[in-house]
Design an enzyme around this catalytic site. Structure first.
Site, PDB file in Angstrom:
ATOM      1  N   ASP A 119      43.851 -37.494 109.082  1.00 38.40           N
ATOM      2  CA  ASP A 119      45.097 -36.853 109.523  1.00 38.40           C
ATOM      3  C   ASP A 119      45.506 -37.177 110.951  1.00 38.40           C
ATOM      4  O   ASP A 119      46.615 -36.855 111.379  1.00 38.40           O
ATOM      5  CB  ASP A 119      45.012 -35.334 109.352  1.00 38.40           C
ATOM      6  CG  ASP A 119      43.751 -34.725 109.961  1.00 38.40           C
ATOM      7  OD1 ASP A 119      43.390 -35.099 111.104  1.00 38.40           O
ATOM      8  OD2 ASP A 119      43.121 -33.877 109.301  1.00 38.40           O
ATOM      9  N   HIS A 172      37.218 -42.903 107.286  1.00 35.66           N
ATOM     10  CA  HIS A 172      38.016 -43.095 106.071  1.00 35.66           C
ATOM     11  C   HIS A 172      39.436 -43.547 106.361  1.00 35.66           C
ATOM     12  O   HIS A 172      40.318 -43.438 105.509  1.00 35.66           O
ATOM     13  CB  HIS A 172      38.008 -41.802 105.244  1.00 35.66           C
ATOM     14  CG  HIS A 172      36.642 -41.427 104.761  1.00 35.66           C
ATOM     15  ND1 HIS A 172      36.227 -40.130 104.550  1.00 35.66           N
ATOM     16  CD2 HIS A 172      35.560 -42.206 104.460  1.00 35.66           C
ATOM     17  CE1 HIS A 172      34.978 -40.112 104.143  1.00 35.66           C
ATOM     18  NE2 HIS A 172      34.549 -41.365 104.081  1.00 35.66           N
TER      19      HIS A 172
END
Length: 244
Positions: free
Chosen positions: A101, A116
């Protein structure tokens, strides 16, 4: 020993975080009772977030991705803010995160290893041109580059390997830490969860809502919310800034 004692005496902290770090910013986690993977879909989210599904059902992938994986209005919470303050104060070496995010960087953290990937990096599979997250969010159907190629998010899908340079940086940081804070993760996602094994420092801290396999090995364990626990600690910063 209290968590305050541990942090006061630490000089090279590394923070290893998972989805539970961002739940206080309004981003659901994955594996808890109300997490993304417990929601009902005709195709399981784990399948829709796989590389094979991306290439075989690209439009369906992006429909799900836009709806569930692009929290562009989310803002850093007390955990993100405190960690950025510790880095500026020279107390925190790095953040290693499984999240995509970008909230650590939004809070001001500089040395962040995103295992990731990130929703904020996207590239054309044909020509390599980069695009910001809002390009994906505002596109319809399959997002396409000016050249006609598909624009793919730089997030690590199931069946894809982690970036080797990111892995090496994260492992080196963890191995150099005197205190490792593991927070907001069930430690069930591999190979990321195995990175904790490289820690050789003095204090292993665990902050997670639910018990984990690591609890019994820790110097300090809290089952509170990550933002509340870290937000209650000093900023250690000499700068004039909001103590929250």
């Amino acid at each position: 020993m209290t968590l305050l004692d541990i942090i006061n005496n630490s000089r090279s902290i590394v923070f290893f975080g998972g989805a539970g770090v961002s739940t206080e910013s309004g981003i659901p986690d994955f594996r808890s009772a109300d997490g993304l993977y417990r929601q009902k879909y005709s195709v399981p989210p784990e399948v829709m977030l796989s590389a094979s599904y991306f290439y075989a059902h690209t439009e369906d992938f992006f429909r799900f991705y836009r709806e569930k994986m692009l929290p562009l209005d989310a803002e850093p919470n007390a955990a993100h803010i405190r960690l950025a303050q510790w880095e500026r104060a020279g107390k925190l070496l790095a953040v290693v995160t499984q999240n995509i995010d970008g909230l650590h960087q939004a809070a001001g953290s500089k040395r962040v290893y995103e295992l990731h990937g990130s929703i904020h990096r996207n590239h054309c599979l044909s020509c390599g041109k980069s695009y910001p997250a809002h390009f994906i969010a505002e596109s319809k159907g399959i997002p396409r580059c000016a050249c006609g190629g598909i624009v793919k998010p730089d997030v690590v899908l199931y069946e894809e390997p982690l970036d080797q340079k990111t892995i090496e940086g994260a492992i080196q940081a963890i191995a150099s830490a005197d205190t490792l804070i593991v927070a907001g993760t069930s430690l069930s996602v591999y190979p990321a969860a195995s990175f904790v094994d490289y820690f050789r420092g003095d204090n292993l801290v665990l902050i997670n809502r639910d018990p984990t396999p690591l609890d019994e090995k820790c110097t300090f364990v809290s089952h509170g919310k990550v933002g509340e626990v870290l937000g209650a600690l000093p900023s250690y910063s000499s700068e004039e800034e909001d103590p929250s």
